[in-house]
Design a protein around this motif. Sequence first.
Motif, PDB file in Angstrom:
ATOM      1  N   ALA A  67       0.842  -1.192   0.000  1.00 18.07           N
ATOM      2  CA  ALA A  67       0.000   0.000   0.000  1.00 18.07           C
ATOM      3  C   ALA A  67       0.876   1.240   0.000  1.00 18.07           C
ATOM      4  O   ALA A  67       1.983   1.229   0.552  1.00 18.07           O
ATOM      5  N   ASN A  68       0.388   2.306  -0.607  1.00 20.74           N
ATOM      6  CA  ASN A  68       1.150   3.559  -0.655  1.00 20.74           C
ATOM      7  C   ASN A  68       2.568   3.310  -1.151  1.00 20.74           C
ATOM      8  O   ASN A  68       3.549   3.772  -0.576  1.00 20.74           O
ATOM      9  N   PHE A  69       2.645   2.522  -2.219  1.00 21.97           N
ATOM     10  CA  PHE A  69       3.941   2.167  -2.783  1.00 21.97           C
ATOM     11  C   PHE A  69       3.867   2.329  -4.288  1.00 21.97           C
ATOM     12  O   PHE A  69       2.894   1.900  -4.912  1.00 21.97           O
ATOM     13  N   GLU A  70       4.853   2.974  -4.863  1.00 21.45           N
ATOM     14  CA  GLU A  70       4.852   3.194  -6.304  1.00 21.45           C
ATOM     15  C   GLU A  70       6.276   3.384  -6.778  1.00 21.45           C
ATOM     16  O   GLU A  70       7.092   3.988  -6.084  1.00 21.45           O
ATOM     17  N   THR A  71       6.595   2.848  -7.946  1.00 24.95           N
ATOM     18  CA  THR A  71       7.933   3.049  -8.513  1.00 24.95           C
ATOM     19  C   THR A  71       7.810   3.580  -9.931  1.00 24.95           C
ATOM     20  O   THR A  71       6.778   3.411 -10.579  1.00 24.95           O
ATOM     21  N   LYS A  72       8.881   4.219 -10.393  1.00 25.53           N
ATOM     22  CA  LYS A  72       8.888   4.708 -11.774  1.00 25.53           C
ATOM     23  C   LYS A  72       9.326   3.600 -12.721  1.00 25.53           C
ATOM     24  O   LYS A  72       8.975   3.617 -13.895  1.00 25.53           O
ATOM     25  N   SER A  73      10.128   2.664 -12.218  1.00 21.74           N
ATOM     26  CA  SER A  73      10.726   1.633 -13.079  1.00 21.74           C
ATOM     27  C   SER A  73      10.438   0.248 -12.535  1.00 21.74           C
ATOM     28  O   SER A  73      10.104   0.092 -11.364  1.00 21.74           O
ATOM     29  N   PRO A  74      10.617  -0.765 -13.390  1.00 29.02           N
ATOM     30  CA  PRO A  74      10.525  -2.141 -12.911  1.00 29.02           C
ATOM     31  C   PRO A  74      11.559  -2.390 -11.820  1.00 29.02           C
ATOM     32  O   PRO A  74      12.622  -1.774 -11.815  1.00 29.02           O
ATOM     33  N   LEU A  75      11.260  -3.270 -10.899  1.00 22.72           N
ATOM     34  CA  LEU A  75      12.171  -3.557  -9.786  1.00 22.72           C
ATOM     35  C   LEU A  75      12.036  -5.003  -9.385  1.00 22.72           C
ATOM     36  O   LEU A  75      11.154  -5.709  -9.885  1.00 22.72           O
ATOM     37  N   TYR A  76      12.907  -5.441  -8.504  1.00 22.36           N
ATOM     38  CA  TYR A  76      12.768  -6.765  -7.910  1.00 22.36           C
ATOM     39  C   TYR A  76      11.899  -6.603  -6.672  1.00 22.36           C
ATOM     40  O   TYR A  76      12.256  -5.843  -5.762  1.00 22.36           O
ATOM     41  N   TYR A  77      10.762  -7.257  -6.641  1.00 22.40           N
ATOM     42  CA  TYR A  77       9.869  -7.172  -5.486  1.00 22.40           C
ATOM     43  C   TYR A  77       9.535  -8.586  -5.045  1.00 22.40           C
ATOM     44  O   TYR A  77       8.939  -9.352  -5.809  1.00 22.40           O
ATOM     45  N   ARG A  78       9.900  -8.922  -3.831  1.00 23.37           N
ATOM     46  CA  ARG A  78       9.641 -10.262  -3.348  1.00 23.37           C
ATOM     47  C   ARG A  78       8.872 -10.187  -2.041  1.00 23.37           C
ATOM     48  O   ARG A  78       9.438  -9.857  -0.999  1.00 23.37           O
ATOM     49  N   ALA A  79       7.589 -10.439  -2.125  1.00 26.29           N
ATOM     50  CA  ALA A  79       6.778 -10.510  -0.915  1.00 26.29           C
ATOM     51  C   ALA A  79       6.175 -11.895  -0.834  1.00 26.29           C
ATOM     52  O   ALA A  79       5.797 -12.474  -1.856  1.00 26.29           O
ATOM     53  N   GLU A  80       6.107 -12.423   0.369  1.00 29.34           N
ATOM     54  CA  GLU A  80       5.422 -13.696   0.585  1.00 29.34           C
ATOM     55  C   GLU A  80       4.621 -13.576   1.874  1.00 29.34           C
ATOM     56  O   GLU A  80       5.038 -12.889   2.804  1.00 29.34           O
ATOM     57  N   PRO A  81       3.458 -14.231   1.915  1.00 36.09           N
ATOM     58  CA  PRO A  81       2.607 -14.126   3.116  1.00 36.09           C
ATOM     59  C   PRO A  81       3.093 -15.049   4.227  1.00 36.09           C
ATOM     60  O   PRO A  81       2.402 -15.978   4.626  1.00 36.09           O
ATOM     61  N   VAL A  82       4.303 -14.770   4.722  1.00 33.34           N
ATOM     62  CA  VAL A  82       4.878 -15.553   5.815  1.00 33.34           C
ATOM     63  C   VAL A  82       5.023 -14.651   7.045  1.00 33.34           C
ATOM     64  O   VAL A  82       4.716 -13.463   6.993  1.00 33.34           O
ATOM     65  N   GLY A  83       5.526 -15.219   8.135  1.00 27.75           N
ATOM     66  CA  GLY A  83       5.543 -14.482   9.394  1.00 27.75           C
ATOM     67  C   GLY A  83       6.683 -13.498   9.566  1.00 27.75           C
ATOM     68  O   GLY A  83       6.644 -12.662  10.475  1.00 27.75           O
ATOM     69  N   CYS A  84       7.708 -13.583   8.719  1.00 28.68           N
ATOM     70  CA  CYS A  84       8.917 -12.783   8.957  1.00 28.68           C
ATOM     71  C   CYS A  84       9.690 -12.573   7.654  1.00 28.68           C
ATOM     72  O   CYS A  84       9.805 -13.493   6.841  1.00 28.68           O
ATOM     73  N   THR A  85      10.245 -11.380   7.480  1.00 29.30           N
ATOM     74  CA  THR A  85      11.055 -11.108   6.287  1.00 29.30           C
ATOM     75  C   THR A  85      12.259 -12.049   6.212  1.00 29.30           C
ATOM     76  O   THR A  85      12.651 -12.483   5.121  1.00 29.30           O
ATOM     77  N   CYS A  86      12.840 -12.382   7.362  1.00 27.62           N
ATOM     78  CA  CYS A  86      14.041 -13.224   7.340  1.00 27.62           C
ATOM     79  C   CYS A  86      13.761 -14.630   6.813  1.00 27.62           C
ATOM     80  O   CYS A  86      14.675 -15.292   6.324  1.00 27.62           O
ATOM     81  N   THR A  87      12.516 -15.083   6.888  1.00 25.13           N
ATOM     82  CA  THR A  87      12.158 -16.368   6.296  1.00 25.13           C
ATOM     83  C   THR A  87      12.343 -16.303   4.773  1.00 25.13           C
ATOM     84  O   THR A  87      12.778 -17.267   4.144  1.00 25.13           O
ATOM     85  N   ILE A  88      12.036 -15.155   4.188  1.00 27.41           N
ATOM     86  CA  ILE A  88      12.212 -14.966   2.744  1.00 27.41           C
ATOM     87  C   ILE A  88      13.695 -14.764   2.420  1.00 27.41           C
ATOM     88  O   ILE A  88      14.211 -15.313   1.438  1.00 27.41           O
ATOM     89  N   VAL A  89      14.388 -13.988   3.253  1.00 28.50           N
ATOM     90  CA  VAL A  89      15.828 -13.759   3.015  1.00 28.50           C
ATOM     91  C   VAL A  89      16.584 -15.090   3.062  1.00 28.50           C
ATOM     92  O   VAL A  89      17.518 -15.319   2.289  1.00 28.50           O
ATOM     93  N   ASN A  90      16.153 -15.979   3.948  1.00 28.38           N
ATOM     94  CA  ASN A  90      16.771 -17.316   4.003  1.00 28.38           C
ATOM     95  C   ASN A  90      16.640 -18.038   2.662  1.00 28.38           C
ATOM     96  O   ASN A  90      17.577 -18.679   2.183  1.00 28.38           O
ATOM     97  N   LYS A  91      15.471 -17.913   2.022  1.00 33.22           N
ATOM     98  CA  LYS A  91      15.285 -18.500   0.686  1.00 33.22           C
ATOM     99  C   LYS A  91      16.225 -17.863  -0.326  1.00 33.22           C
ATOM    100  O   LYS A  91      16.755 -18.538  -1.210  1.00 33.22           O
ATOM    101  N   LEU A  92      16.389 -16.551  -0.228  1.00 32.28           N
ATOM    102  CA  LEU A  92      17.231 -15.838  -1.206  1.00 32.28           C
ATOM    103  C   LEU A  92      18.679 -16.313  -1.110  1.00 32.28           C
ATOM    104  O   LEU A  92      19.357 -16.454  -2.128  1.00 32.28           O
ATOM    105  N   PHE A  93      19.164 -16.539   0.117  1.00 29.23           N
ATOM    106  CA  PHE A  93      20.520 -17.084   0.257  1.00 29.23           C
ATOM    107  C   PHE A  93      20.616 -18.419  -0.475  1.00 29.23           C
ATOM    108  O   PHE A  93      21.545 -18.651  -1.242  1.00 29.23           O
ATOM    109  N   LYS A  94      19.606 -19.281  -0.283  1.00 27.21           N
ATOM    110  CA  LYS A  94      19.663 -20.607  -0.903  1.00 27.21           C
ATOM    111  C   LYS A  94      19.519 -20.511  -2.416  1.00 27.21           C
ATOM    112  O   LYS A  94      20.251 -21.161  -3.167  1.00 27.21           O
ATOM    113  N   GLU A  95      18.592 -19.678  -2.887  1.00 25.74           N
ATOM    114  CA  GLU A  95      18.389 -19.543  -4.337  1.00 25.74           C
ATOM    115  C   GLU A  95      19.639 -19.017  -5.026  1.00 25.74           C
ATOM    116  O   GLU A  95      19.905 -19.347  -6.184  1.00 25.74           O
ATOM    117  N   ASN A  96      20.396 -18.186  -4.317  1.00 24.42           N
ATOM    118  CA  ASN A  96      21.620 -17.630  -4.906  1.00 24.42           C
ATOM    119  C   ASN A  96      22.857 -18.467  -4.600  1.00 24.42           C
ATOM    120  O   ASN A  96      23.967 -18.093  -4.975  1.00 24.42           O
TER     121      ASN A  96
END
Lengths: 198, 198
Positions: free
Chosen positions: A101-130
């Motif tokens: 909400a109340n979010f807008e960009t001028k250009s395409p970006l990397y946006y990674r949201a998941e309906p989980v309990g904590c951002t670090c749960t997603i960051v953990n995936k990013l470490f593994k994916e990379n």
Amino acid sequence: MGKVLVFGHKSPDTDAICSAIAFAELKNKLGEEVEPVRLGEIGGETEYVLNYFHVDAPRLVKSVADEVPAVYLVDHNERGQSVDDIEKVEIRSVVDHHRIANFETKSPLYYRAEPVGCTCTIVNKLFKENGVALSKTTAGLMLSAIISDTLLFKSPTCTQEDVAAAKELEAIAGVDAATYGLDMLKAGTNIADKAAEE
Amino acid sequence: MGKVLVFGHKSPDTDAICSAIAFAELKNKLGEEVEPVRLGEIGGETEYVLNYFHVDAPRLVKSVADEVPAVYLVDHNERGQSVDDIEKVEIRSVVDHHRIANFETKSPLYYRAEPVGCTCTIVNKLFKENGVALSKTTAGLMLSAIISDTLLFKSPTCTQEDVAAAKELEAIAGVDAATYGLDMLKAGTNIADKAAEE
Ligand SMILES: [Mn+2]
Ligand SMILES: [Mn+2]
Ligand SMILES: [Mn+2]
Ligand SMILES: [Mn+2]
């Protein structure tokens, strides 16, 4: 590409601080120059976490456009929760677990949201994916963020993915989530109690 | 969970149609009931693609809230490009490669945007991340979308990730991207020429 700053929301909680530190480590290991910063004072719980793992608090900033042209956001996306001059910089990526909400960009970006309990749960995936290995210290910080956001896996927002990520991080960090987590949550409460008493 | 609809933007291009079909296949293979639909008439290029791979065009819809409580969006996020009654349903996930604007949700959701040339490049990652095999037909549709959005890898928006995804999809689909791609792009142009002549 010059330096990029990464930060969580104003009035930072443990996830806002630890996901910024972890995301910066990921990007640095991938060859980018990224510094985690914070938008406000840390609370007693986060102070306990940083002391426990011997990590300095990220640098406090009140504005970013004077130092960098682009930023990474973690643990928030709404303009009102971000740095005051967010409109003056490019938002190059967002990693978050909140509504958008109340979010807008001028250009395409990397946006990674998941309906989980904590951002670090997603960051953990990013470490593994990379294919990037987590340091013991960062694993401890990320585990702390999951414990904080899910109240030791008891919050209604906690998902199986948070529990699974915490198990992995527990093993890497070498701490017992149940024992450590209670002490950590208590550290937050004590400070709150003290403040209330004053 | 009941049926969920997935669709790309109004005035659908080949990516809007093919990423919806591919995303529905992914979700169906993961055990969900998902139907791809479209918000408008398809053009000559997309017609060529669907004929080539013997796939029916998704069903045309003008509204969604009368049939489902929740939807998945692909290849767009802006309200004005989406179905007219988008405000009446829950947006459960977005997979897109455009800037974010005029977009808001009440709840946390899965949002996956990357600054690449085509939504199908991201959908290809999702198949791999979920360990789901692509059918030959769907690989052909996804390859077509990448060729369309990147103008056979010549657009300024085309990234190395789009080229790499197309190579993988080419092998699965068993078509030569260069030959097929030119015929496909020509099919779009022919129709446009005809329309202009009328
Ligand atoms: Mn937070
Ligand atoms: Mn959080
Ligand atoms: Mn499109
Ligand atoms: Mn597209």
